[in-house]
Scaffold this active site. Structure first.
Site, PDB file in Angstrom:
ATOM      1  N   GLY A 121       0.806  -1.222   0.000  1.00  0.00           N
ATOM      2  CA  GLY A 121       0.000   0.000   0.000  1.00  0.00           C
ATOM      3  C   GLY A 121       0.832   1.261   0.000  1.00  0.00           C
ATOM      4  O   GLY A 121       2.026   1.248  -0.274  1.00  0.00           O
ATOM      5  N   TYR A 122       0.162   2.389   0.313  1.00  0.00           N
ATOM      6  CA  TYR A 122       0.752   3.729   0.189  1.00  0.00           C
ATOM      7  C   TYR A 122       1.319   3.862  -1.223  1.00  0.00           C
ATOM      8  O   TYR A 122       2.496   4.093  -1.448  1.00  0.00           O
ATOM      9  CB  TYR A 122       1.818   3.993   1.266  1.00  0.00           C
ATOM     10  CG  TYR A 122       1.912   5.467   1.588  1.00  0.00           C
ATOM     11  CD1 TYR A 122       0.898   6.094   2.305  1.00  0.00           C
ATOM     12  CD2 TYR A 122       2.960   6.243   1.131  1.00  0.00           C
ATOM     13  CE1 TYR A 122       0.938   7.449   2.565  1.00  0.00           C
ATOM     14  CE2 TYR A 122       3.012   7.607   1.376  1.00  0.00           C
ATOM     15  CZ  TYR A 122       1.998   8.199   2.094  1.00  0.00           C
ATOM     16  OH  TYR A 122       2.043   9.547   2.341  1.00  0.00           O
ATOM     17  N   LYS A 155      12.601  -2.873  -8.732  1.00  0.00           N
ATOM     18  CA  LYS A 155      13.094  -2.108  -7.575  1.00  0.00           C
ATOM     19  C   LYS A 155      13.578  -3.042  -6.470  1.00  0.00           C
ATOM     20  O   LYS A 155      14.571  -2.788  -5.810  1.00  0.00           O
ATOM     21  CB  LYS A 155      11.962  -1.206  -7.083  1.00  0.00           C
ATOM     22  CG  LYS A 155      12.083  -0.663  -5.682  1.00  0.00           C
ATOM     23  CD  LYS A 155      12.981   0.528  -5.639  1.00  0.00           C
ATOM     24  CE  LYS A 155      13.266   1.046  -4.231  1.00  0.00           C
ATOM     25  NZ  LYS A 155      12.420   0.616  -3.185  1.00  0.00           N
ATOM     26  N   SER A 208       9.433   5.009  -3.784  1.00  0.00           N
ATOM     27  CA  SER A 208       9.289   4.084  -2.658  1.00  0.00           C
ATOM     28  C   SER A 208       8.339   4.704  -1.646  1.00  0.00           C
ATOM     29  O   SER A 208       8.383   5.926  -1.428  1.00  0.00           O
ATOM     30  CB  SER A 208      10.646   3.849  -1.997  1.00  0.00           C
ATOM     31  OG  SER A 208      10.481   3.224  -0.738  1.00  0.00           O
ATOM     32  N   SER A 209       7.511   3.875  -1.035  1.00  0.00           N
ATOM     33  CA  SER A 209       6.641   4.384   0.026  1.00  0.00           C
ATOM     34  C   SER A 209       7.485   4.984   1.143  1.00  0.00           C
ATOM     35  O   SER A 209       7.066   5.916   1.825  1.00  0.00           O
ATOM     36  CB  SER A 209       5.779   3.245   0.582  1.00  0.00           C
ATOM     37  OG  SER A 209       5.120   2.574  -0.474  1.00  0.00           O
ATOM     38  N   HIS A 233       4.090   1.446  -8.240  1.00  0.00           N
ATOM     39  CA  HIS A 233       3.071   0.405  -8.042  1.00  0.00           C
ATOM     40  C   HIS A 233       2.059   0.419  -9.199  1.00  0.00           C
ATOM     41  O   HIS A 233       1.653  -0.631  -9.703  1.00  0.00           O
ATOM     42  CB  HIS A 233       2.278   0.658  -6.758  1.00  0.00           C
ATOM     43  CG  HIS A 233       3.047   0.526  -5.473  1.00  0.00           C
ATOM     44  ND1 HIS A 233       3.258   1.595  -4.634  1.00  0.00           N
ATOM     45  CD2 HIS A 233       3.627  -0.540  -4.878  1.00  0.00           C
ATOM     46  CE1 HIS A 233       3.932   1.189  -3.564  1.00  0.00           C
ATOM     47  NE2 HIS A 233       4.179  -0.101  -3.691  1.00  0.00           N
ATOM     48  N   GLN A 260       7.601  -9.948   7.636  1.00  0.00           N
ATOM     49  CA  GLN A 260       8.800  -9.556   6.899  1.00  0.00           C
ATOM     50  C   GLN A 260       9.515  -8.361   7.528  1.00  0.00           C
ATOM     51  O   GLN A 260      10.491  -7.854   6.979  1.00  0.00           O
ATOM     52  CB  GLN A 260       8.495  -9.297   5.420  1.00  0.00           C
ATOM     53  CG  GLN A 260       7.681  -8.052   5.128  1.00  0.00           C
ATOM     54  CD  GLN A 260       7.174  -8.031   3.698  1.00  0.00           C
ATOM     55  OE1 GLN A 260       6.332  -8.828   3.296  1.00  0.00           O
ATOM     56  NE2 GLN A 260       7.700  -7.118   2.904  1.00  0.00           N
TER      57      GLN A 260
HETATM   58  P1  AMP Z   1       5.900  -2.668  -1.693  1.00  0.00           P
HETATM   59  O1  AMP Z   1       4.581  -2.001  -1.551  1.00  0.00           O
HETATM   60  O2  AMP Z   1       7.060  -1.793  -1.389  1.00  0.00           O
HETATM   61  O3  AMP Z   1       5.957  -3.999  -1.016  1.00  0.00           O
HETATM   62  O4  AMP Z   1       6.047  -2.989  -3.240  1.00  0.00           O
HETATM   63  C1  AMP Z   1       5.077  -3.745  -3.910  1.00  0.00           C
HETATM   64  C2  AMP Z   1       5.568  -4.066  -5.295  1.00  0.00           C
HETATM   65  O5  AMP Z   1       5.832  -2.857  -5.989  1.00  0.00           O
HETATM   66  C3  AMP Z   1       6.883  -4.867  -5.294  1.00  0.00           C
HETATM   67  O6  AMP Z   1       6.863  -5.815  -6.343  1.00  0.00           O
HETATM   68  C4  AMP Z   1       7.905  -3.796  -5.543  1.00  0.00           C
HETATM   69  O7  AMP Z   1       9.083  -4.280  -6.162  1.00  0.00           O
HETATM   70  C5  AMP Z   1       7.152  -2.878  -6.475  1.00  0.00           C
HETATM   71  N1  AMP Z   1       7.729  -1.545  -6.468  1.00  0.00           N
HETATM   72  C6  AMP Z   1       8.060  -0.789  -5.387  1.00  0.00           C
HETATM   73  N2  AMP Z   1       8.625   0.363  -5.772  1.00  0.00           N
HETATM   74  C7  AMP Z   1       8.673   0.342  -7.124  1.00  0.00           C
HETATM   75  C8  AMP Z   1       9.135   1.240  -8.131  1.00  0.00           C
HETATM   76  N3  AMP Z   1       9.698   2.400  -7.829  1.00  0.00           N
HETATM   77  N4  AMP Z   1       8.999   0.866  -9.428  1.00  0.00           N
HETATM   78  C9  AMP Z   1       8.439  -0.323  -9.764  1.00  0.00           C
HETATM   79  N5  AMP Z   1       7.973  -1.208  -8.868  1.00  0.00           N
HETATM   80  C10 AMP Z   1       8.082  -0.882  -7.570  1.00  0.00           C
END
Ligand code: AMP
Length: 277
Positions: free
Chosen positions: A22-23, A147, A183-184, A28, A55
């Site tokens: 999320g966020y 990422k 990034s969140s 995403h 995690q």
């Molecule tokens: P997260 O919410 O951080 O767990 O990320 C969820 C998914 O989004 C994961 O597969 C991440 O690798 C992907 N993700 C996060 N940041 C980016 C980004 N800047 N560009 C592309 N995918 C991303």
């Protein structure tokens, strides 16, 4: 979620899953668009939003991880997502506090280096929750971001090793205009840290430029990059690694085709980035 997915499957509908915490940001959303491309207009796109406690280490940012479900739902609705799955801890880990949740998925090789070395139980939490999400959402295809390069490699390995009938697609890293990977966790950065954070991207570019002309020893390049980071006094490098893109094993000599990843602290905030050199 599983009942709905089973109904879709019985009707012959393809399901694409994008797991997130999320966020949501544009990175995403690019994965969501890729999932739609994968399953087509007749398919169903599912996005999960779950800040997975297994995690996070006890010292990490689970409690303060940014959350804004209303905004996320608005963004996903605009993209035509078919279902957003937002389980809570009691649904995902029933009885965990009473020792009645005791099965985990553990990848034992790719998880040892880099993020796994810095965050020991992290990938066990990731593989476990992704395996659960695959069993709940029953996707034909799941989209992850480059990422988190190591995470994507571990998920691929898990899918191959445990015969999950899921195609893994890895989509490119979305970046801010200055190059900082979205990034969140960027939300945690104050103005000074944010200004310096672009150094992760600059370090990747500097390494790429350094190896474009000639092969460089990994030790030499790491030393040069450590010096590079003195230009960002708020940054504290956790690791810089050069490694084989599939085995993730460190290489001694860095040349185009080698993969580079790094993790850098700004205060308590830990940022990661990576690129194929
Ligand atoms: P997260 O919410 O951080 O767990 O990320 C969820 C998914 O989004 C994961 O597969 C991440 O690798 C992907 N993700 C996060 N940041 C980016 C980004 N800047 N560009 C592309 N995918 C991303």
């Amino acid at each position: 979620m599983q009942k709905l997915a089973q109904r879709w499957k019985r009707a012959g509908v393809n399901i694409g899953l994008v797991p997130t915490m999320g966020y949501l940001h544009e990175g995403h959303l690019s994965l969501v668009r890729e999932a739609r491309k994968q399953v087509g207009s007749k398919g169903k796109v599912a996005v999960s939003i779950y800040v997975n406690p297994t995690q996070f280490a006890p010292t990490e940012d689970l409690a303060r991880y940014p959350r804004d479900l209303r905004r996320d739902l608005t963004l996903l609705r605009a993209l035509g997502v078919d279902v957003v799955f937002t389980p809570d801890d009691a649904e995902m880990y029933p009885g965990k506090n009473e020792n009645r949740f005791t099965t985990y998925v553990v990848e034992e090789n790719l998880s040892r280096v880099m993020e796994g070395a810095s965050r020991p139980a992290h990938f066990q939490g990731v593989t476990t929750v992704v395996a659960k999400l695959f069993n709940l959402v029953l996707p034909e295809v799941a989209v992850f971001g480059q990422k988190d390069y190591q995470q994507a490699a571990i998920i691929r390995r898990m899918v191959a090793d445990l015969n999950f009938p899921v195609k893994i697609v890895v989509a490119p890293t979305g970046r801010e205009p200055d190059g900082l990977a979205m990034s969140s966790r960027n939300k945690y950065l104050d103005a000074g840290q944010r200004a310096e954070a672009v150094i992760l991207f600059h370090a990747l570019q500097a390494a790429r430029a350094a190896v474009a002309k000639k092969t460089v020893s990994a030790a030499r390049l790491k030393k040069d990059l450590q010096v590079f980071f003195t230009a960002a006094p708020l940054a504290r490098v956790d690791y810089i690694e050069f490694f084989h893109p599939e085995t993730l094993q460190p290489v001694r000599h860095v040349k185009p085709g080698v993969h580079m990843a790094l993790a850098v602290f700004f205060g308590k905030t830990r940022l990661i980035d990576n690129v194929r050199l």
